[in-house]
Design an enzyme around this catalytic site. Structure first.
Site, PDB file in Angstrom:
ATOM      1  N   ASP A 156       4.424   6.341   2.098  1.00 57.09           N
ATOM      2  CA  ASP A 156       3.771   5.156   2.661  1.00 57.09           C
ATOM      3  C   ASP A 156       3.861   5.299   4.174  1.00 57.09           C
ATOM      4  O   ASP A 156       4.930   5.123   4.758  1.00 57.09           O
ATOM      5  CB  ASP A 156       4.466   3.870   2.206  1.00 57.09           C
ATOM      6  CG  ASP A 156       3.604   2.644   2.469  1.00 57.09           C
ATOM      7  OD1 ASP A 156       2.717   2.730   3.331  1.00 57.09           O
ATOM      8  OD2 ASP A 156       3.820   1.607   1.823  1.00 57.09           O
ATOM      9  N   THR A 205       2.194  -3.166   6.659  1.00 61.22           N
ATOM     10  CA  THR A 205       1.183  -3.087   7.709  1.00 61.22           C
ATOM     11  C   THR A 205       0.990  -4.418   8.433  1.00 61.22           C
ATOM     12  O   THR A 205       0.766  -4.446   9.639  1.00 61.22           O
ATOM     13  CB  THR A 205      -0.157  -2.608   7.131  1.00 61.22           C
ATOM     14  OG1 THR A 205       0.056  -1.433   6.352  1.00 61.22           O
ATOM     15  CG2 THR A 205      -1.147  -2.299   8.233  1.00 61.22           C
ATOM     16  N   ASP A 247       5.921   2.215  -2.537  1.00 58.90           N
ATOM     17  CA  ASP A 247       6.544   1.023  -1.966  1.00 58.90           C
ATOM     18  C   ASP A 247       8.027   0.895  -2.310  1.00 58.90           C
ATOM     19  O   ASP A 247       8.710   0.028  -1.759  1.00 58.90           O
ATOM     20  CB  ASP A 247       5.824  -0.241  -2.459  1.00 58.90           C
ATOM     21  CG  ASP A 247       4.492  -0.457  -1.768  1.00 58.90           C
ATOM     22  OD1 ASP A 247       4.380  -0.094  -0.584  1.00 58.90           O
ATOM     23  OD2 ASP A 247       3.565  -0.980  -2.412  1.00 58.90           O
ATOM     24  N   ASP A 289      -1.714   4.136  10.370  1.00 62.04           N
ATOM     25  CA  ASP A 289      -1.637   4.541   8.964  1.00 62.04           C
ATOM     26  C   ASP A 289      -2.196   5.947   8.756  1.00 62.04           C
ATOM     27  O   ASP A 289      -1.543   6.812   8.165  1.00 62.04           O
ATOM     28  CB  ASP A 289      -2.441   3.566   8.089  1.00 62.04           C
ATOM     29  CG  ASP A 289      -1.772   2.219   7.930  1.00 62.04           C
ATOM     30  OD1 ASP A 289      -0.890   2.098   7.084  1.00 62.04           O
ATOM     31  OD2 ASP A 289      -2.137   1.294   8.672  1.00 62.04           O
ATOM     32  N   ILE A 322       2.718   3.583   6.758  1.00 62.32           N
ATOM     33  CA  ILE A 322       3.189   2.343   7.379  1.00 62.32           C
ATOM     34  C   ILE A 322       3.342   1.317   6.266  1.00 62.32           C
ATOM     35  O   ILE A 322       2.366   0.737   5.804  1.00 62.32           O
ATOM     36  CB  ILE A 322       2.243   1.808   8.469  1.00 62.32           C
ATOM     37  CG1 ILE A 322       2.168   2.778   9.642  1.00 62.32           C
ATOM     38  CG2 ILE A 322       2.731   0.442   8.964  1.00 62.32           C
ATOM     39  CD1 ILE A 322       1.278   2.295  10.794  1.00 62.32           C
ATOM     40  N   ASP A 323       4.564   1.144   5.819  1.00 63.69           N
ATOM     41  CA  ASP A 323       4.858   0.144   4.802  1.00 63.69           C
ATOM     42  C   ASP A 323       5.093  -1.185   5.518  1.00 63.69           C
ATOM     43  O   ASP A 323       5.911  -1.264   6.432  1.00 63.69           O
ATOM     44  CB  ASP A 323       6.109   0.557   4.026  1.00 63.69           C
ATOM     45  CG  ASP A 323       6.464  -0.431   2.927  1.00 63.69           C
ATOM     46  OD1 ASP A 323       5.543  -1.075   2.401  1.00 63.69           O
ATOM     47  OD2 ASP A 323       7.654  -0.554   2.606  1.00 63.69           O
ATOM     48  N   GLU A 349      -0.555   6.773   0.207  1.00 67.10           N
ATOM     49  CA  GLU A 349      -1.268   5.500   0.069  1.00 67.10           C
ATOM     50  C   GLU A 349      -2.714   5.593   0.525  1.00 67.10           C
ATOM     51  O   GLU A 349      -3.606   4.996  -0.066  1.00 67.10           O
ATOM     52  CB  GLU A 349      -0.566   4.394   0.869  1.00 67.10           C
ATOM     53  CG  GLU A 349      -1.266   3.058   0.719  1.00 67.10           C
ATOM     54  CD  GLU A 349      -0.548   1.909   1.395  1.00 67.10           C
ATOM     55  OE1 GLU A 349      -0.873   0.763   1.065  1.00 67.10           O
ATOM     56  OE2 GLU A 349       0.316   2.167   2.235  1.00 67.10           O
TER      57      GLU A 349
END
Length: 349
Positions: free
Chosen positions: A139, A144, A293, A48, A141-142, A71
């Site tokens: 984002d 996670t 998101d 991330d 790492i959408d 994020e």
């Protein structure tokens, strides 16, 4: 318009996806030392922080006047020296592997050499957004939890200008070409408002000319609702699976035609014509969706022949800050979107 922005965004997402893919095996092998837990209890990994640094570094290098709605922030990273060392190591390895695979990475910004520099770049993602100006929604790492399981996740980036999403790029390292043939995994999905949606293999050389990629569209010609495939999230904490079941029953969609995926990979699946509906009904009246998101997925759907609204049929508003203030999210083909809204009104109080 937005040709340069699309090119830089695709390169940056690709580079970040290469990093997250490399981190993935390490995370799966040793979760304890690669993750921490934020106040909202969501897991954060080396991936991330590193991916956010890679992408914001590229954006600020090419578009220094643009703001970023990211994020992550660096607070946790600054308080965890072991994690900071791992982030620095991964960024260095990523620079090397990217150059070995694709050549020079200078267009994506200078090498980040120290943790202070990395934290400064990460914290460039603190923009509050709004209805005026240019903002990139990121984002890193959408999904996670999907990432931690070695399942679906996505690196997502969108450009919002005066409250309207103009460009979206999503990289899905684990997404197969389709759900029957899994010989190749990894997709790079791009959409520009008014210019269509496109697909390319994630780790192929990115061409400056987006139109050399494969143009993709949703299916809008099914014979009946019984042929619909529905995408839903894996985590029950993110959407109401019970209410979504009511919608599917009302529309006579067979129970075995639901695909559960983490992240905005669901939007990608629809845009490529592998599903027709994405249901994300709120788990509570107070739950609010975040801009990062949904921004990239929103333009991907609308440019591939679909419609995205909240559960009442209102378009999503990306000009209100870091949150959407919407009542859930419904993405569907033009053929069936109105039927989904009808089903919601008929079955859900």
């Amino acid at each position: 318009m937005y040709e340069k922005e699309a090119y830089i965004a695709r390169l940056a997402v690709q580079k970040a996806a290469l990093l997250t893919q490399a981190v993935s095996e390490q995370v799966l092998a040793n979760k304890a030392s690669n993750t921490i837990t934020k106040e909202d209890k969501s897991p954060v990994t080396v991936g991330d922080f590193s991916a956010q640094a890679v992408i914001i570094n590229a954006i600020k290098h090419n578009f220094p006047g643009d703001e970023v709605i990211g994020e992550e922030d660096s607070k946790d990273l600054q308080e965890n020296s072991a994690l900071a060392d791992k982030v620095l190591a991964e960024l260095k390895k990523n620079d090397k592997s990217y150059i070995e695979k694709f050549g020079s990475s200078s267009v994506l910004g200078p090498e980040l050499k120290g943790i202070d520099e990395v934290c400064k770049v990460i914290d460039e993602g603190a923009s509050q957004g709004g209805s005026k100006g240019r903002f990139w929604a990121l984002d890193p790492i959408d999904g996670t939890k999907g990432f931690l399981r070695g399942d679906q996740y996505a690196v997502c980036l969108a450009l919002i200008e005066d409250g309207v999403v103009q460009l979206g790029v999503i990289g899905c390292p684990n997404l197969p070409d389709d759900f029957k043939n899994t010989s190749y995994k990894g997709g790079l999905f791009t959409a520009i408002k008014g210019q269509g949606s496109y697909y390319a293999k994630l780790f192929d050389v990115v061409d400056e000319d987006l139109t050399k990629s494969e143009k993709i569209t949703m299916k809008n010609n099914l014979a009946s609702t019984s042929e619909i495939t529905v995408c839903e999230g894996v985590e029950k904490g993110h959407s109401s699976h019970d209410n979504q079941s009511k919608i599917k029953q009302y529309l006579n969609i067979p129970t075995d035609q639901t695909v559960n995926l983490d992240s905005q990979a669901k939007y990608c699946t629809l845009s490529k014509g592998l599903a027709e509906i994405y249901l994300r009904l709120p788990v509570s009246a107070t739950y609010q969706e975040k801009v990062w998101d949904h921004a990239a997925g929103n333009v991907l759907i609308t440019e591939s022949g679909g419609v995205v609204t909240d559960m009442t049929g209102k378009e999503l508003d990306f000009g209100k800050g870091r949150y959407l203030y919407s009542s859930g999210v419904i993405a569907a083909s033009k053929q069936f979107h109105s039927k989904v809204i009808e089903a919601i009104k008929a079955t859900i109080n």
